[in-house]
Scaffold this motif. Sequence first.
Motif, PDB file in Angstrom:
ATOM      1  N   GLN A 212       0.850  -1.185   0.000  1.00 14.19           N
ATOM      2  CA  GLN A 212       0.000   0.000   0.000  1.00 14.19           C
ATOM      3  C   GLN A 212       0.882   1.230   0.000  1.00 14.19           C
ATOM      4  O   GLN A 212       1.855   1.316   0.759  1.00 14.19           O
ATOM      5  CB  GLN A 212      -0.915   0.027   1.219  1.00 14.19           C
ATOM      6  CG  GLN A 212      -1.795   1.283   1.301  1.00 14.19           C
ATOM      7  CD  GLN A 212      -2.716   1.280   2.508  1.00 14.19           C
ATOM      8  OE1 GLN A 212      -2.963   0.233   3.106  1.00 14.19           O
ATOM      9  NE2 GLN A 212      -3.240   2.443   2.859  1.00 14.19           N
ATOM     10  N   LEU A 230      -5.315  -6.908   2.611  1.00 17.62           N
ATOM     11  CA  LEU A 230      -5.571  -7.058   1.180  1.00 17.62           C
ATOM     12  C   LEU A 230      -6.238  -8.409   0.921  1.00 17.62           C
ATOM     13  O   LEU A 230      -5.732  -9.446   1.367  1.00 17.62           O
ATOM     14  CB  LEU A 230      -4.270  -6.946   0.391  1.00 17.62           C
ATOM     15  CG  LEU A 230      -4.375  -7.059  -1.133  1.00 17.62           C
ATOM     16  CD1 LEU A 230      -5.231  -5.937  -1.699  1.00 17.62           C
ATOM     17  CD2 LEU A 230      -2.980  -7.041  -1.765  1.00 17.62           C
ATOM     18  N   GLU A 261      -7.198   0.468  -5.763  1.00 14.21           N
ATOM     19  CA  GLU A 261      -8.124  -0.549  -5.267  1.00 14.21           C
ATOM     20  C   GLU A 261      -9.520   0.059  -5.157  1.00 14.21           C
ATOM     21  O   GLU A 261      -9.678   1.181  -4.661  1.00 14.21           O
ATOM     22  CB  GLU A 261      -7.683  -1.086  -3.910  1.00 14.21           C
ATOM     23  CG  GLU A 261      -8.600  -2.169  -3.365  1.00 14.21           C
ATOM     24  CD  GLU A 261      -8.169  -2.707  -2.019  1.00 14.21           C
ATOM     25  OE1 GLU A 261      -8.857  -3.604  -1.498  1.00 14.21           O
ATOM     26  OE2 GLU A 261      -7.152  -2.232  -1.472  1.00 14.21           O
TER      27      GLU A 261
END
Length: 391
Positions: A212, A230, A261
């Motif tokens: 991330q 995740l 995302e």
Amino acid sequence: MISPRRAPGGFPVVGIIGGGQLARMCQPPAVNLALTLHVLSESPDAAAALVVPSAPVGSHLDVGQVLAFARDCDVVTFDHEHVPAEVLQALVGAGVPVHPKPEALLFAQDKLAMRERLTDLGVPCPAWVPVHDAAELAAFGDLHGWPVVLKTPRGGYDGKGVRVVSSVQEAADWLAHGEVLLAEECVPFTRELAVLAARSPSGQAAVWPTVQTVQTNGICTEVLAPAPQLDPVLAAKISQTALLLAGELDITGVFAVEIFEIAGKAGTAPSYVVNELAMRPHNSGHWTIDGSVTSQFEQHLRAVLDLPLGEVSARAPWTVMGNVLGGDYDELYPTYRHLLARDPGLKVHLYGKGVRPGRKIGHVNVYGDDLDALRVRARHAADYLEGTVTE
């Protein structure tokens, strides 16, 4: 032109065009691999020139200088993606092994070419279209909704060359240049991710865990490895996408895929779209220097030389990287000393750049079992080096 001194035993010379921090960070693994680096540096005090003995000054825009530099290299790679196509083709025409290949590098240099190729491959992307004038931008915005993300196809990085516009009028100055622009839908993403991969000319490939990335004012300020919480299915899809791109685009070396995302609706799984590609070691992979068995810089050297790739598993459950921005001060060394004493487990990586406010001058890494505590440590260190905290 300064010629590099080869290591004993016939070990090769790797040429890097560009003397920035990425070339600088290739020097420690090059020493460990018994390789010699030869860097075409923008200036005698560029980041890499301060640590690489063979760093002649030259321009990546000058075909003659680049060809003269490459004569002493077994393979040539890049610190950045801004080498013109004619220079790349001259290297290839001279029989110099170039990695990544010019055909692959194009998809990091030209965002329109990247969008077209990824769409052809079925890789998830935001809705997009090339726009030449106000009417085309208005039609896209009316169809996909405002605001619209507008990008210059070439030359942008760290938020430069990107603008979010809510009307045609807000893009009037860019449209007035008469050059084609890339318009994309404004994706309602939940967070930004990145996956780093490497591929060798013989086709071996490896993928690090998806991370991330946290952005502040268009600049990555923090990386969490691996990306917390995740979805495993999504993580597998992202890794598969990286491997697909490696093969289909014939990428050689380390590259990064930047991703948005998107939350699932009403019990559906989360999804993603690809935002950007980078055909080089990448800021989102700096955590690997201390947090992975093989760093992205060692892996890049292995890949461009077609050596067997290294193991990419993590050394600890979590690694946090914090980018260090320059502050309004002259002396950095006392601050550095203080941090080493305050946090002996902290790994500080400075790039040898001149300090100025807002300039990316280094990064810090910490790794361990407690993600929240690691984030606090990394943030404090980065803020202390910047001068925004003083204790």
